[in-house]
Every structure is written in structure tokens, then in C-alpha cells.
Motif scaffolding. Structure first.
Motif, PDB file in Angstrom:
ATOM      1  N   ILE A 148       0.976  -1.063  -0.035  1.00 10.79           N
ATOM      2  CA  ILE A 148       0.182  -0.070  -0.110  1.00 10.79           C
ATOM      3  C   ILE A 148       0.868   1.154   0.028  1.00 10.79           C
ATOM      4  O   ILE A 148       0.649   2.409  -0.747  1.00 10.79           O
ATOM      5  CB  ILE A 148      -1.152  -0.102   1.470  1.00 10.79           C
ATOM      6  N   LEU A 149       2.166   1.433   0.709  1.00  8.24           N
ATOM      7  CA  LEU A 149       2.994   2.459   0.913  1.00  8.24           C
ATOM      8  C   LEU A 149       3.706   2.588  -0.746  1.00  8.24           C
ATOM      9  O   LEU A 149       3.309   3.874  -1.210  1.00  8.24           O
ATOM     10  CB  LEU A 149       3.964   2.082   1.912  1.00  8.24           C
ATOM     11  N   LEU A 150       3.908   1.432  -1.207  1.00  5.64           N
ATOM     12  CA  LEU A 150       4.496   1.613  -2.677  1.00  5.64           C
ATOM     13  C   LEU A 150       3.240   1.985  -3.617  1.00  5.64           C
ATOM     14  O   LEU A 150       3.506   2.838  -4.595  1.00  5.64           O
ATOM     15  CB  LEU A 150       4.905   0.215  -3.261  1.00  5.64           C
ATOM     16  N   LEU A 151       2.329   1.542  -3.461  1.00 11.24           N
ATOM     17  CA  LEU A 151       1.061   2.068  -4.270  1.00 11.24           C
ATOM     18  C   LEU A 151       0.657   3.493  -4.118  1.00 11.24           C
ATOM     19  O   LEU A 151       0.540   4.325  -4.926  1.00 11.24           O
ATOM     20  CB  LEU A 151      -0.201   1.300  -3.992  1.00 11.24           C
ATOM     21  N   CYS A 152       1.061   4.074  -2.848  1.00  8.39           N
ATOM     22  CA  CYS A 152       0.741   5.487  -2.694  1.00  8.39           C
ATOM     23  C   CYS A 152       1.937   6.202  -3.282  1.00  8.39           C
ATOM     24  O   CYS A 152       1.760   7.379  -3.885  1.00  8.39           O
ATOM     25  CB  CYS A 152       0.847   5.778  -1.120  1.00  8.39           C
ATOM     26  N   LEU A 153       3.006   5.781  -3.207  1.00  8.69           N
ATOM     27  CA  LEU A 153       4.413   6.476  -4.125  1.00  8.69           C
ATOM     28  C   LEU A 153       3.765   6.374  -5.671  1.00  8.69           C
ATOM     29  O   LEU A 153       4.101   7.380  -6.336  1.00  8.69           O
ATOM     30  CB  LEU A 153       5.504   5.895  -3.527  1.00  8.69           C
ATOM     31  N   GLY A 156       1.070   8.988  -6.327  1.00  6.73           N
ATOM     32  CA  GLY A 156       1.858  10.212  -6.519  1.00  6.73           C
ATOM     33  C   GLY A 156       2.737  10.600  -7.774  1.00  6.73           C
ATOM     34  O   GLY A 156       2.529  11.862  -8.164  1.00  6.73           O
ATOM     35  N   ALA A 157       3.171   9.699  -8.168  1.00  7.55           N
ATOM     36  CA  ALA A 157       4.399   9.842  -9.209  1.00  7.55           C
ATOM     37  C   ALA A 157       3.425   9.839 -10.532  1.00  7.55           C
ATOM     38  O   ALA A 157       3.816  10.838 -11.145  1.00  7.55           O
ATOM     39  CB  ALA A 157       5.356   8.635  -9.198  1.00  7.55           C
ATOM     40  N   ALA A 158       2.457   8.964 -10.577  1.00  4.16           N
ATOM     41  CA  ALA A 158       1.655   9.246 -11.589  1.00  4.16           C
ATOM     42  C   ALA A 158       0.579  10.519 -11.768  1.00  4.16           C
ATOM     43  O   ALA A 158       0.529  11.135 -12.896  1.00  4.16           O
ATOM     44  CB  ALA A 158       0.666   8.099 -11.538  1.00  4.16           C
ATOM     45  N   ALA A 159       0.418  10.975 -10.502  1.00  2.03           N
ATOM     46  CA  ALA A 159      -0.410  12.256 -10.587  1.00  2.03           C
ATOM     47  C   ALA A 159       0.441  13.524 -10.922  1.00  2.03           C
ATOM     48  O   ALA A 159       0.150  14.254 -11.654  1.00  2.03           O
ATOM     49  CB  ALA A 159      -1.005  12.441  -9.079  1.00  2.03           C
ATOM     50  N   LEU A 207       5.397  -3.310  -8.715  1.00  2.00           N
ATOM     51  CA  LEU A 207       5.166  -1.908  -8.438  1.00  2.00           C
ATOM     52  C   LEU A 207       6.448  -1.131  -8.431  1.00  2.00           C
ATOM     53  O   LEU A 207       6.315   0.156  -8.707  1.00  2.00           O
ATOM     54  CB  LEU A 207       4.569  -1.869  -6.818  1.00  2.00           C
ATOM     55  N   PHE A 208       7.526  -1.740  -7.968  1.00  2.00           N
ATOM     56  CA  PHE A 208       8.818  -1.079  -7.948  1.00  2.00           C
ATOM     57  C   PHE A 208       9.265  -0.575  -9.505  1.00  2.00           C
ATOM     58  O   PHE A 208       9.501   0.577  -9.637  1.00  2.00           O
ATOM     59  CB  PHE A 208       9.926  -1.995  -7.456  1.00  2.00           C
ATOM     60  N   ILE A 209       8.827  -1.602 -10.528  1.00  2.00           N
ATOM     61  CA  ILE A 209       9.202  -0.997 -11.735  1.00  2.00           C
ATOM     62  C   ILE A 209       8.199  -0.137 -12.329  1.00  2.00           C
ATOM     63  O   ILE A 209       8.549   0.982 -12.844  1.00  2.00           O
ATOM     64  CB  ILE A 209       9.047  -2.267 -12.578  1.00  2.00           C
ATOM     65  N   ALA A 210       7.214   0.007 -11.931  1.00  2.00           N
ATOM     66  CA  ALA A 210       6.043   1.149 -12.369  1.00  2.00           C
ATOM     67  C   ALA A 210       6.524   2.547 -11.627  1.00  2.00           C
ATOM     68  O   ALA A 210       6.564   3.414 -12.385  1.00  2.00           O
ATOM     69  CB  ALA A 210       4.440   0.535 -11.824  1.00  2.00           C
ATOM     70  N   LEU A 211       6.657   2.462 -10.331  1.00  2.00           N
ATOM     71  CA  LEU A 211       7.371   3.549  -9.644  1.00  2.00           C
ATOM     72  C   LEU A 211       8.489   4.062 -10.488  1.00  2.00           C
ATOM     73  O   LEU A 211       8.724   5.462 -10.501  1.00  2.00           O
ATOM     74  CB  LEU A 211       7.484   3.420  -8.198  1.00  2.00           C
ATOM     75  N   GLY A 212       9.519   3.232 -10.607  1.00  2.00           N
ATOM     76  CA  GLY A 212      10.748   3.792 -11.315  1.00  2.00           C
ATOM     77  C   GLY A 212      10.467   4.366 -12.657  1.00  2.00           C
ATOM     78  O   GLY A 212      10.987   5.490 -12.908  1.00  2.00           O
ATOM     79  N   CYS A 213       9.822   3.599 -13.453  1.00  2.00           N
ATOM     80  CA  CYS A 213       9.379   4.101 -14.723  1.00  2.00           C
ATOM     81  C   CYS A 213       8.733   5.320 -14.791  1.00  2.00           C
ATOM     82  O   CYS A 213       9.025   6.617 -15.585  1.00  2.00           O
ATOM     83  CB  CYS A 213       8.665   3.090 -15.589  1.00  2.00           C
ATOM     84  N   THR A 214       7.749   5.613 -13.914  1.00  2.00           N
ATOM     85  CA  THR A 214       6.977   6.723 -13.677  1.00  2.00           C
ATOM     86  C   THR A 214       7.769   7.886 -13.301  1.00  2.00           C
ATOM     87  O   THR A 214       7.754   9.162 -13.779  1.00  2.00           O
ATOM     88  CB  THR A 214       5.740   6.389 -12.824  1.00  2.00           C
TER      89      THR A 214
END
Length: 419
Positions: A148-153, A156-159, A207-214
């Protein structure tokens, strides 16, 4: 030499901070101008108590049917709509045109700080949204706290990425050209957001990959934004539109549109008697009561407060609903006496000579007449959700009696202070 030293001290970062502080002060002044803090107090206290109890129940009690049946794409779509709110403020003005166009470093600093601010605000907004929806992610969709914490990040990155992308289109295009580009962009970002979230929401590595790419895409888009040329007029236009929009939302709550004059009121059109005893105090209370409902603003406020009061005592569990009911009685007492003070200081009352005792009795009668209908409905709602049908009448009698007692005590205190 002294002037040169001062000019060296005035940096583009200080310019941005000064204008940011001025913007915050301006919004705060507008907020204090248009918000009645007493009315907001009536709404915030029961609202916070109810929402806190409701949120805790989502973690500790069986989830309601709507929560368990909420599909993940629908929840993500709602979050996507929240993401598209807000924008990027650079705090550039028309008077800066000659200086900023010749000083690229200053303009780039304002752009960079504006994007930093937008990313921070969107990250904070997504933290609030994720926190509010955390019971669904944890209990319905089976995510761990870390996920959930990673999803929050990720949210935020997507927004932040979407805010910069939308800002780039808005400063470049206007009119139908803007619409033709904004709609496909918003739809495309929404589809990608829903698809990626549905795929990666229970996979830590994804989730890590999606966050890093974003994050990388956001940095790349920010660099492209810094290299855009010929957008100064668009930057000024978008800044002005965003700042005026914020002010307009605040002021619209205090400034009403002009209304056509009415020859007749919506309620109490005929001069019918409401009280049998025709003493001066009762007739004055009757006049104040009719004037309260003939005014559209107070009539609207009365129905709003009545509806919120009924919901506030019906929805929370026992004993929170009893505490909320007591607080609402006190808040309604303050609100009704303020309405009476507005009438008692009007030009109509000044035309007639009243002694203080008669005016006090009139005010007490008027606030009692305003409270009794809401008190009955509050008592019935409290009794139905707490004790059942049979006891709801007794609960209504108790709420009305308690309210009348509070009104009498408050009226006595007011009379003592005036004397």
C-alpha cells in the motif's frame, strides 16, 4: 556598489518564494473573508466524529456490501479523476515579459520550482486518498502494508506526471485545439493508470518497476518542459486562470448572483397567526420567526443544518451519537440566538420601544420555535437507530426537553450579561 550588492542578493529562487508567500496570504485573506467559522464549526465537529468512527469501522468491523462489491477499475477511475484536479503554478506575470525572456536562468528556476511544488502537492493529495481507501486495498484487494505504501508513491508519481503533461498542453494551446488534445490525453492516461494498477497492485516487483518508470518519465517530461520555447504568454494565462479559479471558488460561497425581485415570499405569504397569546413578546417572536423563513439564505441554512443534524445522530454508533446530539444542541442554540440578534438589531425593532424583559421573552420564544422541529426529528432519528420504534418517541421528547433547557439557560446567561 550597494545597489549592485542588493541586486546580486535578489535571486530567482527568492522571487518565486516571495510570490508563493503572497499567493498563500491572498488565499488566506479570501478564506477569512468568505468563511463563517461558526457555521463551519457546526459542520466540522459532528463531521469529524462521524467520519472517524466510520473509518475505524472499516478496519475493525465487517465491510459493508458496497465496499466488498467495489471493482478495482472503478476505484482506480475515481482516483484518476482526483489526480486530474490541480495544476502547475509558475508565478509569472505579464510585467515580467521583458526581463524573463532575456534571463533564461530566472525563467527556468520559476518553471523548476513550480513543477517541484506541483509534485509535492500531488504526492500529498495521493497520500490522503490512499490513506482513506487503505481499508479497501488491505481487506478487499489483499495488499500488505508495504504494498500500500508503494502504491501510494506510485499514485503520487503518476499524478505528478499527468499534471506536468496537462500543463504542457494548456500553455501551448487554447480553444478547440486544447480540447482536441486534452481529451485523448486524459482518456489515454486514465486507461494506462487503470490497467497498470490492476496488474501491479499485488506484485511488489511490478510496483517497483512502475514507480521507477513513472519517476523517470516525470523527470524527462520536466526537462522537455524547461526546453519549450515561446510559451511565456501561455504560462501567464494559465497562472492567471488557476489563481483566479481558486479565488472564484472561495468568493462564490459569499457572493450570490442577482435575483429577480419577488412580490411574494415562498412561505408565510398570508398574515396568519401562529401563537394564540397576542402579547407583545409573542407577536415579536412570531414576526422574527416568519422573517427567518422568508429570507432564502436562512431558510436554506435551516434545512441544511436540519438534514446534517439528523444524519449526524443517526449514523454514528452508541454512545457517539448521544455525544454528537448534545454538541448539536449547543451549536443550534448558538446559531438560533445569532439569528435572533440579527433581527433584534434591525431597523424594524428600533421603531418600537421594548423593555428588556419583553425582548428577552420574544427571543426565547423565537429560538424555541426554531429548535422544536429539528429537535423532534433528531430525537426520532436517535431513537430509531439506538432503541427502536417504540422508544423513539420518548427519545424525541428527551431531546426536545434537553434542547429547551439549554435554550433557557443560554437565554438567562445572555440576559444577565446585558444587565
Amino acid at each position: 556598489m550597494e545597489g549592485a550588492a542588493k541586486s546580486r542578493q535578489y535571486t530567482p529562487l527568492r522571487l518565486y518564494r516571495r510570490r508563493h508567500q503572497e499567493h498563500l496570504r491572498e488565499q488566506w485573506k479570501n478564506l477569512k473573508l468568505v468563511v463563517d467559522w461558526t457555521v463551519w464549526l457546526y459542520l466540522l465537529i459532528p463531521g469529524v466524529l462521524y467520519l472517524s468512527g466510520w473509518y475505524i469501522s472499516l478496519w475493525s468491523k465487517p465491510l459493508p456490501l458496497w465496499a466488498t462489491n467495489t471493482p478495482l477499475p472503478l476505484l482506480t477511475l475515481i482516483i484518476e479523476i482526483v489526480m486530474l484536479t490541480g495544476g502547475v503554478l509558475l508565478f509569472v506575470e505579464e510585467a515580467d515579459v521583458l526581463f524573463l525572456k532575456s534571463q533564461k536562468r530566472w525563467m527556468h528556476t520559476l518553471m523548476r520550482q513550480g513543477m517541484y511544488r506541483a509534485c509535492t502537492l500531488h504526492m500529498g493529495k495521493m497520500m490522503i486518498v490512499t490513506g482513506l481507501t487503505a481499508p479497501l486495498w488491505y481487506r478487499v484487494y489483499g495488499m500488505s502494508v508495504t504494498e500500500i505504501l508503494l502504491l501510494c508513491l506510485w499514485f503520487g508519481a503518476a499524478a505528478s506526471l499527468q499534471a506536468i503533461a496537462v500543463h504542457m498542453i494548456k500553455v501551448r494551446y487554447t480553444g478547440w485545439r486544447l480540447v482536441l488534445r486534452f481529451i485523448p490525453l486524459a482518456v489515454g492516461m486514465g486507461i494506462i493508470m487503470i490497467a497498470v494498477t490492476s496488474f501491479v497492485h499485488v506484485q511488489m516487483g511490478a510496483l517497483f518497476i512502475a514507480l521507477g518508470c513513472t519517476i523517470l518519465l516525470t523527470i524527462l517530461l520536466g526537462r522537455i518542459r524547461l526546453q519549450m520555447q515561446g510559451t511565456f504568454e501561455g504560462d501567464v494565462r494559465e497562472d492567471l486562470r488557476t489563481r483566479v479559479k481558486l479565488t472564484a471558488i472561495l468568493i462564490s460561497q459569499a457572493v450570490n448572483k442577482p435575483k429577480a425581485p419577488r412580490t411574494k415570499t415562498m412561505i408565510f405569504r398570508k398574515p396568519r397567526k401562529l401563537l394564540r397569546n397576542r402579547s407583545i413578546a409573542n407577536r415579536t417572536a412570531e414576526t422574527a420567526y416568519k422573517a427567518f423563513f422568508r429570507e432564502s439564505s436562512t431558510l436554506k441554512l435551516y434545512f441544511q443544518m436540519g438534514s446534517l443534524s439528523i444524519a449526524a445522530v443517526a449514523l454514528p454508533p452508541f454512545p457517539v451519537n448521544v455525544i454528537v446530539c448534545g454538541l448539536l444542541i449547543i451549536m443550534l442554540t448558538v446559531m438560533f440566538y445569532r439569528s435572533w440578534d440579527h433581527f433584534a438589531t434591525s431597523d424594524y425593532v428600533k421603531l418600537i420601544s421594548y423593555d428588556s424583559d419583553a425582548l428577552h421573552r420574544a427571543g426565547l420564544m423565537m429560538v424555541r420555535m426554531l429548535f422544536v422541529p429539528i429537535g423532534i426529528l433528531m430525537g426520532l432519528a436517535l431513537g430509531l437507530t439506538w432503541l427502536g420504534w417504540m422508544a423513539s418517541i420518548l427519545t424525541a421528547v428527551g431531546v426536545v426537553a434537553s434542547g429547551l433547557l439549554v435554550l433557557s439557560v443560554a437565554g438567562g446567561i445572555r440576559l444577565t450579561r446585558r444587565n
